[in-house]
Write a protein that holds these residues in place. Sequence first.
Motif, PDB file in Angstrom:
ATOM      1  N   CYS A  21       0.821  -1.208   0.000  1.00  6.83           N
ATOM      2  CA  CYS A  21       0.000   0.000   0.000  1.00  6.83           C
ATOM      3  C   CYS A  21       0.858   1.261   0.000  1.00  6.83           C
ATOM      4  O   CYS A  21       1.925   1.292   0.624  1.00  6.83           O
ATOM      5  CB  CYS A  21      -0.905   0.000   1.227  1.00  6.83           C
ATOM      6  SG  CYS A  21      -1.930   1.479   1.412  1.00  6.83           S
ATOM      7  N   ASN A  25      -4.716   9.429  -1.904  1.00  2.18           N
ATOM      8  CA  ASN A  25      -5.911   9.226  -2.719  1.00  2.18           C
ATOM      9  C   ASN A  25      -5.564   9.600  -4.155  1.00  2.18           C
ATOM     10  O   ASN A  25      -5.583  10.776  -4.518  1.00  2.18           O
ATOM     11  CB  ASN A  25      -7.069  10.094  -2.200  1.00  2.18           C
ATOM     12  CG  ASN A  25      -8.337   9.886  -2.998  1.00  2.18           C
ATOM     13  OD1 ASN A  25      -8.328   9.317  -4.092  1.00  2.18           O
ATOM     14  ND2 ASN A  25      -9.458  10.343  -2.457  1.00  2.18           N
ATOM     15  N   HIS A  60      -5.646  -3.346  -6.742  1.00  6.25           N
ATOM     16  CA  HIS A  60      -6.709  -3.649  -5.787  1.00  6.25           C
ATOM     17  C   HIS A  60      -8.045  -3.742  -6.525  1.00  6.25           C
ATOM     18  O   HIS A  60      -8.873  -4.610  -6.247  1.00  6.25           O
ATOM     19  CB  HIS A  60      -6.753  -2.542  -4.725  1.00  6.25           C
ATOM     20  CG  HIS A  60      -7.597  -2.879  -3.539  1.00  6.25           C
ATOM     21  ND1 HIS A  60      -7.778  -1.998  -2.498  1.00  6.25           N
ATOM     22  CD2 HIS A  60      -8.314  -3.986  -3.226  1.00  6.25           C
ATOM     23  CE1 HIS A  60      -8.582  -2.554  -1.602  1.00  6.25           C
ATOM     24  NE2 HIS A  60      -8.909  -3.765  -2.014  1.00  6.25           N
ATOM     25  N   SER A  61      -8.234  -2.853  -7.505  1.00  8.42           N
ATOM     26  CA  SER A  61      -9.499  -2.827  -8.253  1.00  8.42           C
ATOM     27  C   SER A  61      -9.693  -4.057  -9.138  1.00  8.42           C
ATOM     28  O   SER A  61     -10.810  -4.337  -9.580  1.00  8.42           O
ATOM     29  CB  SER A  61      -9.575  -1.561  -9.119  1.00  8.42           C
ATOM     30  OG  SER A  61      -8.494  -1.492 -10.017  1.00  8.42           O
ATOM     31  N   THR A  66     -13.450  -1.488  -5.860  1.00 15.32           N
ATOM     32  CA  THR A  66     -12.785  -0.256  -5.445  1.00 15.32           C
ATOM     33  C   THR A  66     -12.137   0.400  -6.655  1.00 15.32           C
ATOM     34  O   THR A  66     -11.917  -0.265  -7.679  1.00 15.32           O
ATOM     35  CB  THR A  66     -11.697  -0.555  -4.382  1.00 15.32           C
ATOM     36  OG1 THR A  66     -10.974   0.636  -4.079  1.00 15.32           O
ATOM     37  CG2 THR A  66     -10.722  -1.610  -4.897  1.00 15.32           C
ATOM     38  N   CYS A  68      -9.192   1.802  -6.288  1.00 18.51           N
ATOM     39  CA  CYS A  68      -7.782   1.745  -5.907  1.00 18.51           C
ATOM     40  C   CYS A  68      -6.957   1.016  -6.962  1.00 18.51           C
ATOM     41  O   CYS A  68      -7.403  -0.025  -7.458  1.00 18.51           O
ATOM     42  CB  CYS A  68      -7.670   1.037  -4.561  1.00 18.51           C
ATOM     43  SG  CYS A  68      -5.999   0.843  -3.932  1.00 18.51           S
ATOM     44  N   PRO A  69      -5.817   1.512  -7.367  1.00 24.97           N
ATOM     45  CA  PRO A  69      -5.034   2.613  -6.783  1.00 24.97           C
ATOM     46  C   PRO A  69      -5.394   4.004  -7.274  1.00 24.97           C
ATOM     47  O   PRO A  69      -4.687   4.958  -6.993  1.00 24.97           O
ATOM     48  CB  PRO A  69      -3.606   2.252  -7.214  1.00 24.97           C
ATOM     49  CG  PRO A  69      -3.795   1.602  -8.543  1.00 24.97           C
ATOM     50  CD  PRO A  69      -5.056   0.796  -8.407  1.00 24.97           C
TER      51      PRO A  69
END
Length: 201
Positions: A21, A25, A60-61, A66, A68-69
């Motif tokens: 991580c 944002n 992550h998506s 989500t 993310c990133p």
Amino acid sequence: MRGLNVGAHAANHNSDSLGVCVEGNYDREQMDETLFLRFVQEVKKLMNQHGLTASDVYRHSDVGQTSCPGRNFPWARFKQLIARREEVKSIVHEPKQKEVMYVKAEDFQWSSGKEQFEAVINRHGNKNEQDAYKAGKLTVSDALGVLSKGILAEPSQTVPSTHKSAWEDLTKRGIFNGKNPNHPITRAQQATVIKRIEEGN
């Protein structure tokens, strides 16, 4: 990073994956270049330690609901860098202030040698592109177009003997300006040439 413990980074994938991580944002922010390269370094270290390749790395998506990133995260460049075989240390460096700066065009920005980019646009950009750059209004397509012209530039200035007579004649008549005889011509430039011919220049 919290070590090799089962985390809660991606539902249904926590026990068989590594989660890395970066705080921020990136739907709203742009990632700092130094932070980005450090992130590349850490991911490559994990890849080397666990025998992974770039194709094993997901967003992550890709595995969850989500964004993310984030839309501003330079995913394509990230994948390209982690796929390189060079030592990690060769990717990460601390650039000098004049060496790397952000060049911006609309909402797109990339890390580049600003002085080199300005040399390219001063040499290969037209007046409109140069004025737009100075005003901070250079579009993405024009910026990439200028870079492309720079890459394709520097062909020979010697007119081949087969075309020399015609080149000199049309230059004398004002159809061509006598410069860059071996450069490619755009459709817009071709339109100007045709118009000059029709007007009897």
